[in-house]
Design a protein around this motif. Structure first.
Motif, PDB file in Angstrom:
ATOM      1  N   ARG A  50      27.134  51.198  41.151  1.00  0.00           N
ATOM      2  CA  ARG A  50      27.826  50.261  41.908  1.00  0.00           C
ATOM      3  C   ARG A  50      29.087  49.788  41.183  1.00  0.00           C
ATOM      4  NH1 ARG A  50      23.769  46.133  43.528  1.00  0.00           N
ATOM      5  NH2 ARG A  50      22.383  47.366  42.255  1.00  0.00           N
ATOM      6  N   LEU A  51      28.893  49.541  39.901  1.00  0.00           N
ATOM      7  CA  LEU A  51      30.081  49.133  39.080  1.00  0.00           C
ATOM      8  C   LEU A  51      30.952  50.129  39.091  1.00  0.00           C
ATOM      9  CD1 LEU A  51      31.401  47.243  37.021  1.00  0.00           C
ATOM     10  CD2 LEU A  51      29.877  47.984  35.275  1.00  0.00           C
ATOM     11  N   ALA A  52      30.704  51.145  38.738  1.00  0.00           N
ATOM     12  CA  ALA A  52      31.646  52.348  38.906  1.00  0.00           C
ATOM     13  C   ALA A  52      32.615  52.281  39.971  1.00  0.00           C
ATOM     14  CB  ALA A  52      31.024  53.848  38.574  1.00  0.00           C
ATOM     15  N   ILE A  53      31.942  52.274  41.352  1.00  0.00           N
ATOM     16  CA  ILE A  53      32.550  52.264  42.667  1.00  0.00           C
ATOM     17  C   ILE A  53      33.621  50.890  42.623  1.00  0.00           C
ATOM     18  CG2 ILE A  53      32.280  51.750  45.104  1.00  0.00           C
ATOM     19  CD1 ILE A  53      29.729  53.481  44.750  1.00  0.00           C
ATOM     20  N   LEU A  54      33.009  49.912  41.975  1.00  0.00           N
ATOM     21  CA  LEU A  54      33.876  48.413  42.112  1.00  0.00           C
ATOM     22  C   LEU A  54      35.043  48.589  41.106  1.00  0.00           C
ATOM     23  CD1 LEU A  54      31.215  45.886  42.018  1.00  0.00           C
ATOM     24  CD2 LEU A  54      32.098  46.906  44.054  1.00  0.00           C
ATOM     25  N   ARG A  55      34.923  49.221  40.135  1.00  0.00           N
ATOM     26  CA  ARG A  55      35.837  49.509  39.282  1.00  0.00           C
ATOM     27  C   ARG A  55      37.018  50.463  39.628  1.00  0.00           C
ATOM     28  NH1 ARG A  55      34.811  52.478  33.703  1.00  0.00           N
ATOM     29  NH2 ARG A  55      34.599  54.350  35.161  1.00  0.00           N
ATOM     30  N   ALA A  56      36.595  51.406  40.259  1.00  0.00           N
ATOM     31  CA  ALA A  56      37.599  52.233  40.967  1.00  0.00           C
ATOM     32  C   ALA A  56      38.540  51.495  42.066  1.00  0.00           C
ATOM     33  CB  ALA A  56      36.888  53.479  41.558  1.00  0.00           C
ATOM     34  N   LEU A  57      37.608  50.620  42.684  1.00  0.00           N
ATOM     35  CA  LEU A  57      38.338  49.808  44.006  1.00  0.00           C
ATOM     36  C   LEU A  57      39.160  48.791  43.415  1.00  0.00           C
ATOM     37  CD1 LEU A  57      35.508  49.780  46.286  1.00  0.00           C
ATOM     38  CD2 LEU A  57      37.691  50.441  46.660  1.00  0.00           C
ATOM     39  N   ALA A  58      38.946  48.013  42.091  1.00  0.00           N
ATOM     40  CA  ALA A  58      39.598  47.045  41.626  1.00  0.00           C
ATOM     41  C   ALA A  58      41.177  47.394  41.385  1.00  0.00           C
ATOM     42  CB  ALA A  58      39.174  46.828  40.134  1.00  0.00           C
ATOM     43  N   ILE A  59      41.519  48.529  41.473  1.00  0.00           N
ATOM     44  CA  ILE A  59      43.155  48.739  41.437  1.00  0.00           C
ATOM     45  C   ILE A  59      43.559  48.936  42.746  1.00  0.00           C
ATOM     46  CG2 ILE A  59      43.013  49.790  39.119  1.00  0.00           C
ATOM     47  CD1 ILE A  59      43.066  52.786  40.398  1.00  0.00           C
ATOM     48  N   LYS A  60      42.956  48.626  43.776  1.00  0.00           N
ATOM     49  CA  LYS A  60      43.300  48.721  45.246  1.00  0.00           C
ATOM     50  C   LYS A  60      44.075  50.011  45.540  1.00  0.00           C
ATOM     51  CE  LYS A  60      43.900  43.933  45.708  1.00  0.00           C
ATOM     52  NZ  LYS A  60      44.628  42.618  46.007  1.00  0.00           N
ATOM     53  N   PRO A  61      43.020  51.231  45.349  1.00  0.00           N
ATOM     54  CA  PRO A  61      44.032  52.518  45.276  1.00  0.00           C
ATOM     55  C   PRO A  61      44.340  53.047  46.765  1.00  0.00           C
ATOM     56  CG  PRO A  61      41.696  52.615  45.043  1.00  0.00           C
ATOM     57  CD  PRO A  61      42.019  51.323  45.179  1.00  0.00           C
ATOM     58  N   LYS A  62      45.183  53.633  46.918  1.00  0.00           N
ATOM     59  CA  LYS A  62      45.743  54.195  48.337  1.00  0.00           C
ATOM     60  C   LYS A  62      44.790  55.514  48.384  1.00  0.00           C
ATOM     61  CE  LYS A  62      48.086  51.285  49.653  1.00  0.00           C
ATOM     62  NZ  LYS A  62      47.491  50.396  50.684  1.00  0.00           N
ATOM     63  N   LEU A  63      44.522  56.261  47.229  1.00  0.00           N
ATOM     64  CA  LEU A  63      43.492  57.434  47.269  1.00  0.00           C
ATOM     65  C   LEU A  63      42.212  57.084  46.650  1.00  0.00           C
ATOM     66  CD1 LEU A  63      42.949  60.308  47.989  1.00  0.00           C
ATOM     67  CD2 LEU A  63      44.234  60.974  46.108  1.00  0.00           C
ATOM     68  N   LEU A  64      41.107  56.962  46.921  1.00  0.00           N
ATOM     69  CA  LEU A  64      39.987  56.950  46.337  1.00  0.00           C
ATOM     70  C   LEU A  64      39.212  58.156  46.085  1.00  0.00           C
ATOM     71  CD1 LEU A  64      38.192  54.836  44.882  1.00  0.00           C
ATOM     72  CD2 LEU A  64      36.937  54.655  47.106  1.00  0.00           C
ATOM     73  N   LEU A  65      38.884  58.837  45.169  1.00  0.00           N
ATOM     74  CA  LEU A  65      38.021  60.138  44.810  1.00  0.00           C
ATOM     75  C   LEU A  65      36.665  59.658  44.376  1.00  0.00           C
ATOM     76  CD1 LEU A  65      40.966  61.601  42.971  1.00  0.00           C
ATOM     77  CD2 LEU A  65      40.344  62.103  45.248  1.00  0.00           C
ATOM     78  N   MET A  66      35.742  60.063  45.045  1.00  0.00           N
ATOM     79  CA  MET A  66      34.302  59.656  44.769  1.00  0.00           C
ATOM     80  C   MET A  66      33.493  60.825  44.575  1.00  0.00           C
ATOM     81  SD  MET A  66      33.709  56.568  47.516  1.00  0.00           S
ATOM     82  CE  MET A  66      32.715  55.422  46.601  1.00  0.00           C
ATOM     83  N   ASP A  67      32.962  60.896  43.381  1.00  0.00           N
ATOM     84  CA  ASP A  67      32.033  62.088  42.985  1.00  0.00           C
ATOM     85  C   ASP A  67      30.416  61.646  43.044  1.00  0.00           C
ATOM     86  OD1 ASP A  67      31.180  64.569  42.328  1.00  0.00           O
ATOM     87  OD2 ASP A  67      32.020  64.622  40.257  1.00  0.00           O
ATOM     88  N   GLU A  68      29.682  62.127  43.950  1.00  0.00           N
ATOM     89  CA  GLU A  68      28.551  61.871  44.373  1.00  0.00           C
ATOM     90  C   GLU A  68      28.160  60.325  44.011  1.00  0.00           C
ATOM     91  OE1 GLU A  68      26.280  63.936  45.232  1.00  0.00           O
ATOM     92  OE2 GLU A  68      26.903  65.957  44.475  1.00  0.00           O
ATOM     93  N   PRO A  69      28.694  59.504  44.809  1.00  0.00           N
ATOM     94  CA  PRO A  69      28.801  58.034  44.737  1.00  0.00           C
ATOM     95  C   PRO A  69      27.505  57.263  44.738  1.00  0.00           C
ATOM     96  CG  PRO A  69      30.340  58.221  46.549  1.00  0.00           C
ATOM     97  CD  PRO A  69      29.812  59.620  46.034  1.00  0.00           C
ATOM     98  N   PHE A  70      26.844  57.774  45.724  1.00  0.00           N
ATOM     99  CA  PHE A  70      25.380  57.096  46.276  1.00  0.00           C
ATOM    100  C   PHE A  70      24.315  57.547  45.545  1.00  0.00           C
ATOM    101  CE2 PHE A  70      28.860  56.940  49.430  1.00  0.00           C
ATOM    102  CZ  PHE A  70      29.447  55.463  49.054  1.00  0.00           C
TER     103      PHE A  70
END
Lengths: 210, 223
Positions: free
Chosen positions: A138-158
């Motif tokens: 969950r922290l890895a997901i939040l960190r990626a979202l912290a930069i408010k990205p226009k494109l989000l790439l998630m590798d097996e996030p759940f």
């Protein structure tokens, strides 16, 4: 609109394999990327983020060329600023949960909101080694979202989340994606896992050549 | 009892360690990224003092910086700097001689960090420098400390190379290891023993300190 047309050689025991992807993704779409192990799903995300260079290809995001091998254009990962959730989380062992988010963003209100969505607010002062697998993910997901990205790439996030946590987190993320107008690509090898979240899917299969 | 060789040794070790930290960090980081032939050659040159007899290195430095000709003459005439038989010469020789002790542990530690750590930082928009200072360096603290202490301790124990380029000038180039040798030559075993005991104790405390600090960071694979 994101358009991707790339070719990347993959290392494999069974001769040379080539990852070929030619797809377009609408703004704000959430796409599931699936395929067998070793097909190049993670490599595709790395290529889009600028972490790996393909032999041939063009990537355009909202009219801006991120990559054009013919014109020798290849924006750095720092310029692309695509949010990236790594399969191994890639958390920084020296930083607490809060420090991870503060490293990525100065927006304290945004950080507070992310912590609440990821249910990590009570663990803000913990370092990754004191978090469970699910909490780290969950922290890895939040960190990626912290930069408010226009494109989000998630590798097996759940993959490390239990069913209840997954449902709650996905509901929160859906709202965030909409608010950020974020285009999302999610790699998964479990087709059922992302039901109700994605509005499209692509299959990655490599071409074999000798 | 003349303690100046001890102070001179500590001063030399401190200056050498500080200089090597400044030079070694970026150099180790650069070497840890990729394996081009050029990098392999540079790494081999840096590692040479580990296997080369110190007197050989000292001999070449003596020839290279001799004020009678070549680079040494030019340095003396242009900048009034003389490396042979001077303290700055000892510093130069020590920096070259102890470089592998600073570079080796830092480079290995950086290479053992998962690549995804730096990659994650890049995707957050952070530069290579920010990533190095905020993410990579804090995660190799035990190796960094090992490198600093090994460099310091190794400089304390230098003999051949400092003797060749520095000679045995009291208060300038007469470091503790040379003072030990000199005392033994003069059959003054008591003085040699005092210098030796100080060097031995100091180095032992340093090394044991690092081991204790690193013990807290090391984990058994069975834990």
């Amino acid at each position: 609109m994101i358009s991707i047309d790339i070719e990347k050689k993959l290392k494999a025991y069974s001769g040379q394999q080539v990852l070929k992807v030619n797809e377009e993704f609408a703004d704000g779409s959430i796409t599931k990327i699936y395929g067998p192990s070793g097909a190049g799903k993670t490599t595709l995300l790395n290529v889009i983020a600028g972490l790996v260079q393909p032999e041939k290809g063009v990537i355009k995001v909202d009219g801006i060329t991120w990559l054009d091998t013919n014109k020798k254009i290849a924006l750095s990962p720092q310029k692309r600023m695509a949010g990236f959730v790594f399969q191994n989380y890639a958390l920084f062992p020296n930083m607490t949960v809060m420090e991870h988010l503060q490293y990525a963003s100065n927006d304290e209100q945004w950080i507070k909101r992310l912590l609440a969505i990821g249910k990590l607010d009570t663990l803000a002062t913990h370092k990754p080694e004191y978090l469970s697998g699910g909490q780290q993910q969950r922290l890895a997901i939040l960190r990626a979202l912290a930069i408010k990205p226009k494109l989000l790439l998630m590798d097996e996030p759940f993959s490390a989340l239990d069913a209840g946590m997954k449902t709650a987190l996905i509901a929160g993320l859906k709202l965030l994606f909409k608010e950020l107008k974020c285009t999302v690509m999610i790699v998964s090898h479990n087709p059922q896992e992302l039901e109700g979240l994605c509005d499209g899917e692509i299959s990655v299969n490599q071409d074999y050549s000798t | 009892m003349d303690l100046s060789p001890i102070w001179l040794t500590l001063k030399l070790a401190a200056i050498t360690t500080l200089l090597l930290l400044i030079i070694g960090l970026p150099l180790a980081w650069w070497l840890s990224k990729g394996r081009s032939i050029f990098k392999i050659i540079i790494e081999a040159i840096i590692t040479m003092p580990l296997v080369l007899p110190p007197s050989v290195l000292g001999f070449y430095l003596l020839i290279a910086f001799s004020p009678q000709h070549g680079v040494g003459k030019w340095l003396l005439q242009t900048f009034n700097i003389q490396f042979v038989f001077s303290f700055q010469g000892l510093v130069l020789a020590s920096v070259i001689y102890s470089m592998p002790f600073m570079i080796g542990p830092i480079k290995s530690a950086l290479q053992q960090l998962p690549r995804s750590l730096a990659q994650a930082s890049y995707t957050l928009g952070k530069t290579e420098r920010q990533t190095f200072l905020k993410v990579l360096l804090p995660n190799i603290k035990p190796s960094l400390l090992t490198a600093i202490v090994l460099t310091f301790a190794h400089t304390l124990g230098e003999f051949g190379v400092v003797l060749m380029i520095g000679g045995n000038i009291p208060n300038i180039t007469r470091v503790a290891s040379i003072a030990v040798y000199d005392s033994v030559e003069n059959m003054d075993y008591a003085t040699a023993n005092v210098y030796s005991l100080i060097l031995f104790s100091f180095t032992f405390v340093l090394v044991i300190g690092v081991f204790i600090f690193n013990k807290a960071h090391a984990k058994s694979p069975l834990e």
